[in-house]
Design a protein around this motif. Structure first.
Motif, PDB file in Angstrom:
ATOM      1  N   LEU A 277      12.303  38.488  29.322  1.00 32.24           N
ATOM      2  CA  LEU A 277      13.603  38.993  29.756  1.00 32.24           C
ATOM      3  C   LEU A 277      14.531  39.070  28.554  1.00 32.24           C
ATOM      4  O   LEU A 277      14.964  38.057  28.020  1.00 32.24           O
ATOM      5  N   ASP A 278      14.830  40.274  28.112  1.00 37.86           N
ATOM      6  CA  ASP A 278      15.758  40.410  26.988  1.00 37.86           C
ATOM      7  C   ASP A 278      17.203  40.431  27.457  1.00 37.86           C
ATOM      8  O   ASP A 278      18.133  40.366  26.639  1.00 37.86           O
ATOM      9  N   HIS A 279      17.412  40.499  28.791  1.00 39.93           N
ATOM     10  CA  HIS A 279      18.768  40.490  29.328  1.00 39.93           C
ATOM     11  C   HIS A 279      18.747  40.032  30.783  1.00 39.93           C
ATOM     12  O   HIS A 279      17.854  40.407  31.541  1.00 39.93           O
ATOM     13  N   ASP A 300      17.177  24.896  24.403  1.00 40.56           N
ATOM     14  CA  ASP A 300      15.870  24.249  24.267  1.00 40.56           C
ATOM     15  C   ASP A 300      15.203  24.670  22.956  1.00 40.56           C
ATOM     16  O   ASP A 300      15.059  25.860  22.659  1.00 40.56           O
ATOM     17  N   GLY A 301      14.790  23.678  22.156  1.00 38.93           N
ATOM     18  CA  GLY A 301      14.090  23.949  20.903  1.00 38.93           C
ATOM     19  C   GLY A 301      14.984  24.210  19.718  1.00 38.93           C
ATOM     20  O   GLY A 301      14.483  24.436  18.601  1.00 38.93           O
ATOM     21  N   LEU A 302      16.303  24.186  19.891  1.00 35.73           N
ATOM     22  CA  LEU A 302      17.239  24.479  18.800  1.00 35.73           C
ATOM     23  C   LEU A 302      17.836  23.205  18.225  1.00 35.73           C
ATOM     24  O   LEU A 302      18.034  22.218  18.929  1.00 35.73           O
ATOM     25  N   ASP A 303      18.143  23.229  16.941  1.00 35.19           N
ATOM     26  CA  ASP A 303      18.865  22.150  16.273  1.00 35.19           C
ATOM     27  C   ASP A 303      20.341  22.516  16.275  1.00 35.19           C
ATOM     28  O   ASP A 303      20.793  23.314  15.448  1.00 35.19           O
ATOM     29  N   LEU A 304      21.091  21.927  17.193  1.00 36.36           N
ATOM     30  CA  LEU A 304      22.503  22.289  17.323  1.00 36.36           C
ATOM     31  C   LEU A 304      23.374  21.628  16.267  1.00 36.36           C
ATOM     32  O   LEU A 304      24.589  21.851  16.234  1.00 36.36           O
ATOM     33  N   GLU A 305      22.773  20.823  15.405  1.00 38.47           N
ATOM     34  CA  GLU A 305      23.520  20.255  14.277  1.00 38.47           C
ATOM     35  C   GLU A 305      23.539  21.202  13.090  1.00 38.47           C
ATOM     36  O   GLU A 305      24.242  20.956  12.107  1.00 38.47           O
ATOM     37  N   SER A 306      22.771  22.276  13.161  1.00 36.61           N
ATOM     38  CA  SER A 306      22.698  23.224  12.048  1.00 36.61           C
ATOM     39  C   SER A 306      23.388  24.529  12.417  1.00 36.61           C
ATOM     40  O   SER A 306      23.392  24.933  13.580  1.00 36.61           O
ATOM     41  N   PRO A 307      23.969  25.218  11.411  1.00 37.77           N
ATOM     42  CA  PRO A 307      24.595  26.520  11.671  1.00 37.77           C
ATOM     43  C   PRO A 307      23.604  27.518  12.269  1.00 37.77           C
ATOM     44  O   PRO A 307      23.956  28.330  13.124  1.00 37.77           O
ATOM     45  N   GLY A 308      22.353  27.455  11.810  1.00 34.19           N
ATOM     46  CA  GLY A 308      21.356  28.377  12.329  1.00 34.19           C
ATOM     47  C   GLY A 308      21.090  28.163  13.803  1.00 34.19           C
ATOM     48  O   GLY A 308      20.877  29.119  14.550  1.00 34.19           O
ATOM     49  N   GLU A 315      23.269  33.876  20.197  1.00 34.79           N
ATOM     50  CA  GLU A 315      22.495  35.091  20.440  1.00 34.79           C
ATOM     51  C   GLU A 315      21.811  35.033  21.798  1.00 34.79           C
ATOM     52  O   GLU A 315      21.763  36.024  22.529  1.00 34.79           O
ATOM     53  N   ARG A 316      21.303  33.852  22.148  1.00 37.33           N
ATOM     54  CA  ARG A 316      20.657  33.708  23.459  1.00 37.33           C
ATOM     55  C   ARG A 316      21.643  33.957  24.584  1.00 37.33           C
ATOM     56  O   ARG A 316      21.330  34.650  25.562  1.00 37.33           O
ATOM     57  N   TRP A 317      22.842  33.390  24.469  1.00 36.99           N
ATOM     58  CA  TRP A 317      23.833  33.575  25.525  1.00 36.99           C
ATOM     59  C   TRP A 317      24.325  35.014  25.579  1.00 36.99           C
ATOM     60  O   TRP A 317      24.755  35.482  26.650  1.00 36.99           O
ATOM     61  N   SER A 318      24.269  35.743  24.474  1.00 41.33           N
ATOM     62  CA  SER A 318      24.718  37.141  24.475  1.00 41.33           C
ATOM     63  C   SER A 318      23.858  38.003  25.389  1.00 41.33           C
ATOM     64  O   SER A 318      24.256  39.113  25.751  1.00 41.33           O
ATOM     65  N   GLY A 346      30.793  33.196  24.548  1.00 45.14           N
ATOM     66  CA  GLY A 346      31.615  34.395  24.418  1.00 45.14           C
ATOM     67  C   GLY A 346      32.116  34.952  25.735  1.00 45.14           C
ATOM     68  O   GLY A 346      32.501  36.129  25.816  1.00 45.14           O
ATOM     69  N   PHE A 347      32.148  34.122  26.774  1.00 40.94           N
ATOM     70  CA  PHE A 347      32.596  34.572  28.082  1.00 40.94           C
ATOM     71  C   PHE A 347      34.096  34.356  28.255  1.00 40.94           C
ATOM     72  O   PHE A 347      34.709  33.525  27.582  1.00 40.94           O
TER      73      PHE A 347
END
Length: 376
Positions: A277-279, A300-308, A315-318, A346-347
């Motif tokens: 699902l791309d959207h 899930d699977g992301l390092d939220l301590e890093s800018p990346g 991008e996922r929420w977009s 961004g909502f």
């Protein structure tokens, strides 16, 4: 909430299920098939009982009134279907979601229960949504949901099987994958949820006292007397408080009966990736206190301590167009969720509160309808 910090949403599935465990064994069925109650469901707030049945009989007996929708609810919880339908109607009342109600809409219904949200979405798209994924992990509730798919929501045609549009998943969505214990409430299935989070965790005496206080206030007559002011006046005048508390206490004990059930969880990020699902046009969340965990499953699977990691989360929420959600504001949850949706997602976030929840629910917890949309 379990010590593993996971949470749950509704789940369910009919013709397909992509959970890895389910792939091995197919869709889970209830240990014992629950009895269903067939109602003629009106979108203006009235229902007519037509019959009840158990097992896998798909045909509802009894005459169905015109201009109503036949629907199944659990026989152990009569009247719950209409309550949920009325709540769902509030999600769309502002008109801010109208631009999403198109024939190719893709929606995730997290906490699907018996399918009332899918019913409204199918109605508003003329039955031509692209896909509505319904997540309902509780066996008995999912059984009613699947019967509603086959009978009313997305029945079979000569050219396809039932559930091509409304696709039930037999697990919930949370912060991470795994299993968790659910507090299942047979007489109030819409209030079932993660152990310790759901309404079943309410303090009994505080709940009774709050309900009695509301019944003593004439401004709340429409809430509990259902348009019968003489009944409300008679109760206030003739029933002593101690008797009212005793009666309400018996009702609360019945209403809050809890049974334990182990359920499976996945994350929204995993699900969207697996389904390619791309959207997602519309995400609906109604999970009795686990709302924040469902949303955090996008990380899930992301390092939220890093800018990346933050950039990837944005991008996922977009890829999500709008969110409608019932949120229980405990320990600053509303503030955190609003910050996540506005600053990261961004909502634009709007809040509404149903009349029944003004001043808090039976435990004094503020319950809000959260509507997150985009300006473009």
């Amino acid at each position: 909430m379990s010590s593993s910090n996971m949470s749950a949403g509704g789940g369910g599935g009919t013709t397909s299920n992509n959970n890895s465990d389910s792939k091995k064994g197919g869709m889970r069925r209830p240990a014992s098939v629950p009895k269903l109650r067939s109602v003629a469901l009106c979108l203006n707030g009235a229902t007519t009982t037509t019959d009840s049945h158990g097992g896998d009989d798909d045909d509802a007996a009894g005459a169905t009134p015109v201009n109503v929708t036949p629907f199944y609810e659990l026989a152990s919880a009569p009247g719950q279907a209409q309550v949920i339908v009325d709540q769902v109607a509030d999600y769309f009342a502002s008109g801010k979601l109208n631009h999403l109600l198109k024939p190719n809409v893709v929606a995730l219904d997290v906490g699907a229960n018996i399918g009332s949200f899918a019913l409204e979405l199918m109605r508003r798209t003329g039955g031509h949504a692209q896909a509505i994924y319904c997540f309902e992990p509780v066996d008995r509730t999912r059984h009613a949901l699947m019967e509603n798919v086959k009978r009313t929501l997305d029945p079979a045609t000569p050219l396809r099987a039932a559930g091509t549009i409304v696709r039930v998943q037999d697990y919930g969505l949370g912060r991470e994958t795994g299993t968790i214990t659910f507090d299942v409430r047979p007489h109030a299935p819409a209030c079932s949820g993660a152990e310790g989070l759901a309404a079943s965790a309410m303090n009994r005496d505080a709940q009774v006292a709050r309900i009695v206080d509301k019944m003593r206030d004439p401004e709340n007559d429409d809430m509990w007397a259902k348009g019968k002011p003489r009944v409300a006046s008679a109760v206030r005048a003739l029933v002593p408080t101690f008797m009212l508390k005793a009666g309400i206490g018996l009702w609360v004990d019945y209403y809050n009966k809890v049974e334990k059930e182990e359920v499976k969880l996945d994350t929204i990020a995993n699900f969207m990736q697996r389904e390619h699902l791309d959207h997602v046009d519309l995400l609906k969340v109604d999970v009795e206190g686990a709302e924040e965990d469902v949303l955090m499953g996008m990380a899930d699977g992301l390092d939220l301590e890093s800018p990346g990691g933050i950039a990837e989360l944005k991008e996922r929420w977009s890829r999500v167009g709008a969110i409608v959600m019932e949120l229980h504001d405990v320990d600053g949850r509303l503030h955190r969720v609003r910050h996540l949706l506005e600053s990261v997602g961004g909502f634009r976030v709007d809040l509404e509160q149903e009349e029944v929840f003004k001043g808090g629910d039976a435990q004094g917890v503020d319950v809000w309808n959260v509507l997150a949309t985009r300006d473009d």
